[in-house]
Design a protein around this motif. Structure first.
Motif, short mmCIF file in Angstrom:
data_model
loop_
_atom_site.label_atom_id
_atom_site.label_comp_id
_atom_site.label_asym_id
_atom_site.label_seq_id
_atom_site.Cartn_x
_atom_site.Cartn_y
_atom_site.Cartn_z
N MET A 38 38.86 47.12 18.21
CA MET A 38 39.64 48.30 17.81
C MET A 38 40.39 48.88 19.00
N SER A 39 39.76 48.86 20.17
CA SER A 39 40.42 49.36 21.38
C SER A 39 41.62 48.49 21.75
N LEU A 40 41.46 47.17 21.59
CA LEU A 40 42.58 46.26 21.87
C LEU A 40 43.69 46.42 20.83
N TRP A 41 43.32 46.69 19.59
CA TRP A 41 44.34 46.97 18.57
C TRP A 41 45.09 48.25 18.93
N PHE A 42 44.35 49.27 19.33
CA PHE A 42 44.95 50.54 19.75
C PHE A 42 45.98 50.29 20.85
N TYR A 43 45.63 49.46 21.84
CA TYR A 43 46.53 49.19 22.96
C TYR A 43 47.68 48.30 22.54
N GLY A 44 47.39 47.26 21.77
CA GLY A 44 48.42 46.32 21.35
C GLY A 44 49.40 46.91 20.36
N TYR A 45 49.05 48.03 19.74
CA TYR A 45 49.94 48.68 18.78
C TYR A 45 51.24 49.12 19.45
N PHE A 46 51.16 49.49 20.73
CA PHE A 46 52.36 49.87 21.47
C PHE A 46 53.30 48.67 21.62
N ASN A 47 52.73 47.55 22.03
CA ASN A 47 53.50 46.32 22.25
C ASN A 47 52.49 45.18 22.34
N ALA A 48 52.58 44.23 21.44
CA ALA A 48 51.59 43.15 21.38
C ALA A 48 51.51 42.35 22.68
N SER A 49 52.62 42.28 23.42
CA SER A 49 52.62 41.51 24.67
C SER A 49 51.73 42.14 25.73
#
Length: 504
Positions: free
Chosen positions: A39-50
């Motif tokens: 969930m934390s990685l989804w939170f971060y990747g939501y800005f930009n998947a790269s």
């Protein structure tokens, strides 16, 4: 994903809490940590998947170096590799083009600048991993699994804008089984903290931010002559940005602390009423405390701190504050800002003995408490004025722009345009002014609204405890106030504004 967004408040946060506690309820502790990590990685990747490629690679490399340290005869090579990797990561993404641009300007070279996307929060999660690598070298980080380490780095409340958390503060809490079940006191406290931080951001910081944006847009178009910022507008600009950055960053920190509490995790305090400071040294003990701790523990003390004579102490202070300026961004404005704060810190240390002697003499004289209070008031005014001027540099697009704006302070013009004041408009306030017999002309109304916002912000900074230190009583009145704040903020989310420290 922003804390101050519909998707976070209404979807991400509820399903993250629910899933985490459900898994722990069925004694699936490892899966619960894995779920929180995803969930934390989804939170971060939501800005930009790269961004995920960068943070995941960084986590893997640092953990590999950590594991090598556990079995190596000499840890020093892995410490050096870790420092080079992490500093190199920040340098490439944050300073590579800045470095080449300055080389081109200084030596008339033609190095080609690259299109580099700056990952959000890279300064925060990289400093966090530097502290971990150094502690691992010292033998203070032992027996951590990859899952624990990855969650420590990427835990979403503190991932993008801090606080800069130490492994010894967070990982033992992940392991504590008593924290794996819902604690309604912590959950309630977390919601209260989150709501107050959200209000700081949405209702206060963003209001001042609109005035700041208008002023800098005007300064970019007209620097001198007719149409340039007036003295009154520059003073309003400085105060507005001083309040914007405080309520924006302290609001984020309150929200991060509140989110941690919802998961039964204690995230360290990052602010301690910094605008109550009576000196720059006092300010840095209160502002962004975890960055100050990092710079002190991992740079200032290894350089020798104050143990190698006065001259070396002042040099170490200047090195630390220059690094602090560079850490904040790739612009000469940040570097100069750090240098100015370093000089102020040196001046404070140099004159501290004189100040103590004068203060004691005055407080023991016939002036007594009144004289002591006067000295402290003057101290506060000087410190607050210094912060306003240097925050203006922090926000300026260039040192030249900062100097041009400051020059306009010496041009006597007290006009304030409605374009700047519009940010402070309080709906239907004209009726209140009419009722008390004051002018309800639109300009007068806007001036009154601006004055109210300034006084309110100053009072919140100076007269109240910070949210972290408050005692939260679980009463009907507290519950009602919290939900009024949340509903008001959610209604006000017409557009999602980025937190200022996301850029650093």
């Amino acid at each position: 994903m922003q804390f101050n967004s519909f998707i976070f408040i209404l979807f991400f946060l509820p399903i993250t809490c629910l899933g985490y506690y459900l898994l722990n309820h069925f004694d699936r502790e490892k899966e619960a940590k894995g779920y929180l990590l995803l969930m934390s990685l989804w939170f971060y990747g939501y800005f930009n998947a790269s961004y995920l490629v960068i943070i995941c690679s960084s986590i893997c490399v640092n953990f590999l170096l950590y594991k090598k340290m556990q079995t190596a005869k000499s840890r020093r090579p892995y410490l050096i590799l870790g420092l080079l990797f992490n500093v190199g990561l920040i340098f490439y993404f944050k300073y590579y083009n800045f470095f080449l641009q300055n080389l081109n300007d200084a030596f008339k070279t033609d190095f080609v600048l690259r299109t580099i996307v700056l990952p959000l929060g890279i300064s925060f999660f990289t400093f966090q991993q530097i502290s971990f690598i150094v502690d691992a070298y010292k033998g203070e980080a032992v027996g951590y699994s990859f899952l624990e380490y990855a969650l420590f780095v990427s835990f979403f409340p503190q991932l993008v804008a801090g606080p800069i958390v130490l492994h010894s503060e967070l990982i033992p809490q992940f392991r504590d089984k008593t924290r794996h079940r819902v604690n309604f006191d912590n959950l309630s406290k977390g919601i209260m903290l989150f709501s107050r931080g959200l209000a700081k951001k949405v209702l206060i910081a963003d209001t001042f931010g609109k005035a700041v944006d208008w002023a800098f847009a005007q300064a970019a178009v007209v620097q001198v002559g007719e149409g340039a910022l007036t003295r009154a507008e520059i003073i309003i600009l400085m105060l507005s940005y001083t309040f914007q950055i405080y309520f924006d960053f302290s609001g984020y920190s309150d929200m991060a602390t509140g989110l941690g509490s919802m998961f039964n995790l204690k995230i360290p305090m990052n602010f301690n009423s910094p605008y109550k400071a009576l000196s720059v040294a006092d300010f840095w003990k209160r502002w962004h405390k975890t960055l100050t701790r990092f710079l002190t523990t991992y740079i200032y003390i290894p350089l020798g701190g104050n143990r190698k004579g006065k001259l070396r102490t002042y040099l170490n202070i200047m090195i630390v504050f220059t690094i602090s300026g560079i850490w904040h961004g790739a612009n000469w404005t940040f570097i100069l800002w750090g240098i100015l704060h370093g000089l102020a810190q040196c001046f404070n240390k140099l004159t501290h003995g004189i100040y103590e002697a004068v203060y004691n003499a005055v407080s023991k004289s016939f002036l007594g408490k009144a004289g002591a209070a006067l000295i402290k008031t003057v101290q506060w005014i000087v410190t607050f004025a210094f912060l306003n001027v240097t925050w203006l540099l922090f926000r300026a697009n260039s040192v030249t722009e900062w100097v041009q704006i400051l020059k306009r302070l010496f041009v006597l013009n007290l006009d304030v345009r409605d374009g700047m004041l519009e940010a402070f408009r309080i709906p239907r306030f004209r009726y209140v002014m009419s009722a008390i017999g004051l002018s309800a002309e639109d300009h007068a109304v806007l001036l009154a609204c601006m004055f109210i916002m300034m006084v309110l912000a100053l009072c919140l900074c100076l007269l109240f405890k910070n949210n972290y230190e408050r005692k939260y009583e679980f009463k009907v009145s507290s519950l009602a106030f919290t939900w009024v704040l949340i509903v008001t903020c959610v209604i006000s989310l017409s557009s999602v504004s980025t937190f200022l420290y996301f850029n650093f």
